[in-house]
Write a protein that holds these residues in place. Sequence first.
Motif, short mmCIF file in Angstrom:
data_model
loop_
_atom_site.label_atom_id
_atom_site.label_comp_id
_atom_site.label_asym_id
_atom_site.label_seq_id
_atom_site.Cartn_x
_atom_site.Cartn_y
_atom_site.Cartn_z
N ASP A 121 0.84 -1.20 0.00
CA ASP A 121 0.00 0.00 0.00
C ASP A 121 0.88 1.25 0.00
O ASP A 121 0.61 2.22 -0.73
CB ASP A 121 -0.92 0.00 1.22
CG ASP A 121 -2.04 -1.01 1.11
OD1 ASP A 121 -2.24 -1.57 0.01
OD2 ASP A 121 -2.71 -1.27 2.13
N ARG A 152 -5.01 -5.07 -1.84
CA ARG A 152 -6.09 -4.59 -0.97
C ARG A 152 -6.18 -3.07 -0.95
O ARG A 152 -7.21 -2.50 -0.62
CB ARG A 152 -5.88 -5.13 0.44
CG ARG A 152 -7.06 -4.97 1.37
CD ARG A 152 -6.79 -5.64 2.69
NE ARG A 152 -5.64 -5.06 3.36
CZ ARG A 152 -5.19 -5.48 4.55
NH1 ARG A 152 -5.79 -6.48 5.15
NH2 ARG A 152 -4.15 -4.91 5.11
N THR A 156 -11.56 1.25 -1.14
CA THR A 156 -11.75 2.40 -0.27
C THR A 156 -11.97 1.89 1.16
O THR A 156 -12.24 0.70 1.39
CB THR A 156 -12.97 3.22 -0.71
OG1 THR A 156 -14.16 2.43 -0.54
CG2 THR A 156 -12.85 3.63 -2.17
N ASP A 157 -11.87 2.79 2.12
CA ASP A 157 -12.10 2.39 3.52
C ASP A 157 -13.50 1.81 3.70
O ASP A 157 -13.70 0.84 4.43
CB ASP A 157 -11.90 3.58 4.45
CG ASP A 157 -10.45 4.02 4.54
OD1 ASP A 157 -9.57 3.22 4.17
OD2 ASP A 157 -10.20 5.18 4.96
N ARG A 158 -14.47 2.41 3.02
CA ARG A 158 -15.85 1.94 3.16
C ARG A 158 -16.03 0.57 2.52
O ARG A 158 -16.72 -0.30 3.08
CB ARG A 158 -16.81 2.95 2.50
CG ARG A 158 -18.27 2.75 2.86
CD ARG A 158 -18.49 2.76 4.36
NE ARG A 158 -19.88 3.04 4.71
CZ ARG A 158 -20.40 2.84 5.90
NH1 ARG A 158 -19.65 2.34 6.88
NH2 ARG A 158 -21.66 3.13 6.16
N ARG A 160 -13.76 -1.72 2.18
CA ARG A 160 -13.09 -2.70 3.04
C ARG A 160 -13.96 -3.00 4.27
O ARG A 160 -14.07 -4.16 4.69
CB ARG A 160 -11.71 -2.17 3.47
CG ARG A 160 -10.87 -3.19 4.18
CD ARG A 160 -9.51 -2.63 4.55
NE ARG A 160 -8.78 -2.14 3.38
CZ ARG A 160 -7.54 -1.68 3.42
NH1 ARG A 160 -6.89 -1.66 4.57
NH2 ARG A 160 -6.94 -1.26 2.33
N GLU A 161 -14.58 -1.98 4.83
CA GLU A 161 -15.44 -2.19 5.99
C GLU A 161 -16.64 -3.07 5.62
O GLU A 161 -17.01 -3.97 6.38
CB GLU A 161 -15.93 -0.84 6.52
CG GLU A 161 -16.84 -0.97 7.73
CD GLU A 161 -17.46 0.35 8.15
OE1 GLU A 161 -17.96 0.44 9.28
OE2 GLU A 161 -17.46 1.29 7.32
N LYS A 164 -15.52 -6.65 5.26
CA LYS A 164 -15.16 -7.22 6.55
C LYS A 164 -16.41 -7.60 7.35
O LYS A 164 -16.51 -8.71 7.90
CB LYS A 164 -14.30 -6.23 7.35
CG LYS A 164 -13.82 -6.74 8.71
CD LYS A 164 -12.87 -5.72 9.34
CE LYS A 164 -12.30 -6.25 10.65
NZ LYS A 164 -13.32 -6.39 11.69
N HIS A 197 -21.36 -1.05 -2.72
CA HIS A 197 -19.99 -1.15 -2.18
C HIS A 197 -19.45 -2.57 -2.34
O HIS A 197 -18.28 -2.77 -2.69
CB HIS A 197 -19.97 -0.77 -0.70
CG HIS A 197 -20.10 0.71 -0.46
ND1 HIS A 197 -19.32 1.64 -1.11
CD2 HIS A 197 -20.91 1.41 0.38
CE1 HIS A 197 -19.62 2.86 -0.69
NE2 HIS A 197 -20.60 2.74 0.21
#
Length: 211
Positions: A121, A152, A156-158, A160-161, A164, A197
Amino acid sequence: MSDGIRATVSFADPGTCPIAKASHSTDGPIEQVSTSVALPDNDGSVSEFMADSGLEAPWVEPVFSYGETTLYRITHEEPADCPCETLGEYDCPIHRYVAEDGTLTLVFHAPEFETLQAIMDSFREEYPPVDVQRLLQPPLEGSPEDRVFVNRGKLTDRQREVLKVAFEMGYFRRPKGANATEIADALGIAQSTFTEHLVAAQRKLLTDILE
């Protein structure tokens, strides 16, 4: 102690790496490199390498001549904009270093996949483009073509959330542990947003796997 992962990564633009810059002035690759990489709390580091005699670069000091080749030394008094410094921050040893015509190839060891993902990253953010040439983690199965790196960092952070939470709640199990409505409620978003997403994240990851 884990077996770790050995990665081979190539950089077309390795920042201000002094050895990569010096490789523009040599007839062949620079590959016999001994590097002491500074960790974050240290002030600097020293690199020594073998190259054709006659290399002219103001930041390089000739130390000893072996006829047609010379041992050169570079003193890094301040942190450099260089992939080696990034590896030093993660305490990952460099196995091999090759610089040719300004392109840098590093073979290094990471203790586990999570650290490798974090390093990649950082590499992709600081030194694009980055070419992941090979990953080895014993024991390995399948052909070299089957061993791919999933970036990975594309998520985006969203995204990935969402992945998860969906995974932890059993969305990908059969039978499902939770449906899209339940996961969207847990995330506090609409079901259509959850689906958007999820599809975007899967498309990015599958591109790496199937490419």
